[in-house]
Write a protein that holds these residues in place. Structure first.
Motif, PDB file in Angstrom:
ATOM      1  N   SER A 130       0.866  -1.413   0.102  1.00 49.36           N
ATOM      2  CA  SER A 130       0.064  -0.322   0.400  1.00 49.36           C
ATOM      3  C   SER A 130       1.313   1.097   0.288  1.00 49.36           C
ATOM      4  O   SER A 130       0.350   1.808  -0.171  1.00 49.36           O
ATOM      5  N   LYS A 143       0.603   8.542   4.775  1.00 48.27           N
ATOM      6  CA  LYS A 143      -0.038   7.112   5.052  1.00 48.27           C
ATOM      7  C   LYS A 143       0.005   7.009   6.285  1.00 48.27           C
ATOM      8  O   LYS A 143       1.186   7.010   6.797  1.00 48.27           O
ATOM      9  N   ILE A 158      -0.485   2.878   7.505  1.00 49.39           N
ATOM     10  CA  ILE A 158      -1.248   1.996   7.241  1.00 49.39           C
ATOM     11  C   ILE A 158      -1.763   0.926   7.971  1.00 49.39           C
ATOM     12  O   ILE A 158      -0.530   0.581   9.327  1.00 49.39           O
ATOM     13  N   GLU A 175     -13.003  -3.301   8.032  1.00 47.23           N
ATOM     14  CA  GLU A 175     -13.793  -2.998   6.704  1.00 47.23           C
ATOM     15  C   GLU A 175     -14.162  -2.518   7.248  1.00 47.23           C
ATOM     16  O   GLU A 175     -14.722  -1.005   6.390  1.00 47.23           O
ATOM     17  N   LEU A 234     -13.941   1.367   8.472  1.00 47.30           N
ATOM     18  CA  LEU A 234     -12.601   1.640   8.108  1.00 47.30           C
ATOM     19  C   LEU A 234     -12.454   3.251   8.094  1.00 47.30           C
ATOM     20  O   LEU A 234     -12.717   4.559   8.038  1.00 47.30           O
ATOM     21  N   GLU A 235     -13.980   3.702   7.752  1.00 43.62           N
ATOM     22  CA  GLU A 235     -14.807   4.673   7.831  1.00 43.62           C
ATOM     23  C   GLU A 235     -14.824   5.741   7.990  1.00 43.62           C
ATOM     24  O   GLU A 235     -14.586   7.146   8.960  1.00 43.62           O
ATOM     25  N   ARG A 280     -11.620   6.754  10.037  1.00 45.40           N
ATOM     26  CA  ARG A 280     -11.010   8.184   8.909  1.00 45.40           C
ATOM     27  C   ARG A 280     -11.605   9.520   9.244  1.00 45.40           C
ATOM     28  O   ARG A 280     -11.210  10.011   9.656  1.00 45.40           O
ATOM     29  N   SER A 285      -3.622   9.609   4.706  1.00 45.09           N
ATOM     30  CA  SER A 285      -4.746   8.354   3.896  1.00 45.09           C
ATOM     31  C   SER A 285      -4.116   7.823   5.216  1.00 45.09           C
ATOM     32  O   SER A 285      -3.405   6.741   5.404  1.00 45.09           O
ATOM     33  N   GLU A 336      -5.899   3.526   5.328  1.00 46.30           N
ATOM     34  CA  GLU A 336      -5.407   2.470   4.131  1.00 46.30           C
ATOM     35  C   GLU A 336      -5.455   0.771   5.275  1.00 46.30           C
ATOM     36  O   GLU A 336      -4.559   0.525   6.105  1.00 46.30           O
ATOM     37  N   SER A 381      -2.705  -4.070   1.415  1.00 44.91           N
ATOM     38  CA  SER A 381      -2.989  -4.765   0.396  1.00 44.91           C
ATOM     39  C   SER A 381      -2.586  -6.070  -0.095  1.00 44.91           C
ATOM     40  O   SER A 381      -2.872  -5.925  -0.613  1.00 44.91           O
TER      41      SER A 381
END
Length: 320
Positions: A131, A247, A249, A259, A262-263, A266, A278, A280, A283
């Protein structure tokens, strides 16, 4: 005419071996400089060098790669390491205390051997194939059984004067001080006691079960997960205010369940610090540490890591 790695035959290429030694598992990856992973192996963990070395030898045999084709080996360890000396200062999960790791492992492999903290290796893995590709400033927060972090600033890992930079498990807030809750080596840190897998498991369900119950609207889980989000967001916001990373991570076992929130993480972090970042999820998942151990091996051995989108595509193709 000079050929690139993609044009070289397997016999002509040099490979890196990356070994992520965790508290419950060992992940072994073998890859070339282009980031093509030719072998992966996951086994139960061990602190015995005989056992670890045999797993590596078995992986090389399975991949059809001789030791002559190995450029270097990298190891990630869950503890405090002196990466310059190649020693493990403390790794409680493996019951290692001031272990001359490089010296011990070179009894089995006459190769350049490098060792670092497992989360530092994860950061290297995220920068190489994950990521954080093309990012010079980022923070990795690993949330699993415990909690740790790694800091990448101006393209380099921040280690600290005693190799303890990023020990976010010991972050505190006012309530910790008022409650006489102290941090001490050998014990979980105060931040860790709020957001780790062990902390969440005290509520009578596994962490992923709590997040699944939360997603279904379960009232009891709602309060637990909202408190988790608050505690995690405070920690992230303080890291962002201090370090200004591009970021953040999130990785580790617990991160695989984040998941649905996550919002919320944030937006909560955004409300706590005006400094943008950011946030995240990893990945490359549980292999990030071993991928980073390969990167550590190549970079410390003075070999260039080729980067590019097609490497990530090749990686994902091999996973499918």
């Amino acid at each position: 005419m000079k050929r690139n790695n993609a044009q070289l035959s397997q016999a002509e290429q040099l490979y890196g071996v990356g070994v992520d030694i965790g508290g419950t598992k060992i992940m072994i990856l073998i890859a070339n400089q282009a980031g093509d992973i030719v072998h992966r192996k996951k086994v139960n963990t061990s602190s015995e060098f005989d056992v670890i070395s045999e797993h590596i030898k078995e992986s090389l045999r399975a991949a059809g790669i001789s030791l002559d084709q190995v450029a270097a080996m990298g190891f990630g360890v869950p503890g405090i390491t002196n990466s310059e000396e190649g020693s493990v200062i403390e790794a409680p999960a493996l019951q290692w205390d001031h272990v001359p790791f490089r010296e011990c492992m070179q009894r089995y492999f006459d190769k350049p051997i490098f060792v670092d903290n497992d989360v530092n290796c994860t950061a290297l893995g995220e920068k190489w194939l994950g990521s954080a590709k093309n990012s010079e400033d980022f923070v990795v927060v690993a949330i699993g059984t415990g909690v740790g972090s790694a800091i990448m600033a101006n393209g380099s890992l921040v280690k600290g004067s005693n190799y303890m930079a990023g020990e976010v498990a010991y972050l505190v807030v006012e309530q910790d001080m008022l409650g006489d809750r102290v941090n001490a080596f050998g014990d979980f840190g105060q931040f860790e006691k709020k957001i780790s897998g062990v902390a969440l498991s005290q509520y009578g369900a596994l962490p992923h079960e709590l997040f699944e119950q939360y997603a279904r609207g379960d009232e009891k889980s709602k309060g637990i997960i909202q408190q988790f989000v608050t505690d995690l967001s405070i920690g992230i916001a303080n890291m962002v205010s201090l370090l200004n990373p591009q970021k953040v991570i999130l990785c580790g076992g617990v991160s695989q369940s984040l998941e649905p929130v996550l919002e919320l993480i944030r937006s909560t972090v955004s409300s706590l610090t005006p400094i943008p970042t950011s946030i995240e999820l990893t990945s490359i998942g549980e292999e990030a540490g071993a991928i980073g151990a390969v990167a550590l091996a190549f970079e410390k051995a003075g070999m260039d890591l080729n980067r590019g989108d097609w490497h990530e595509n090749a990686y994902r193709t091999q996973l499918s």
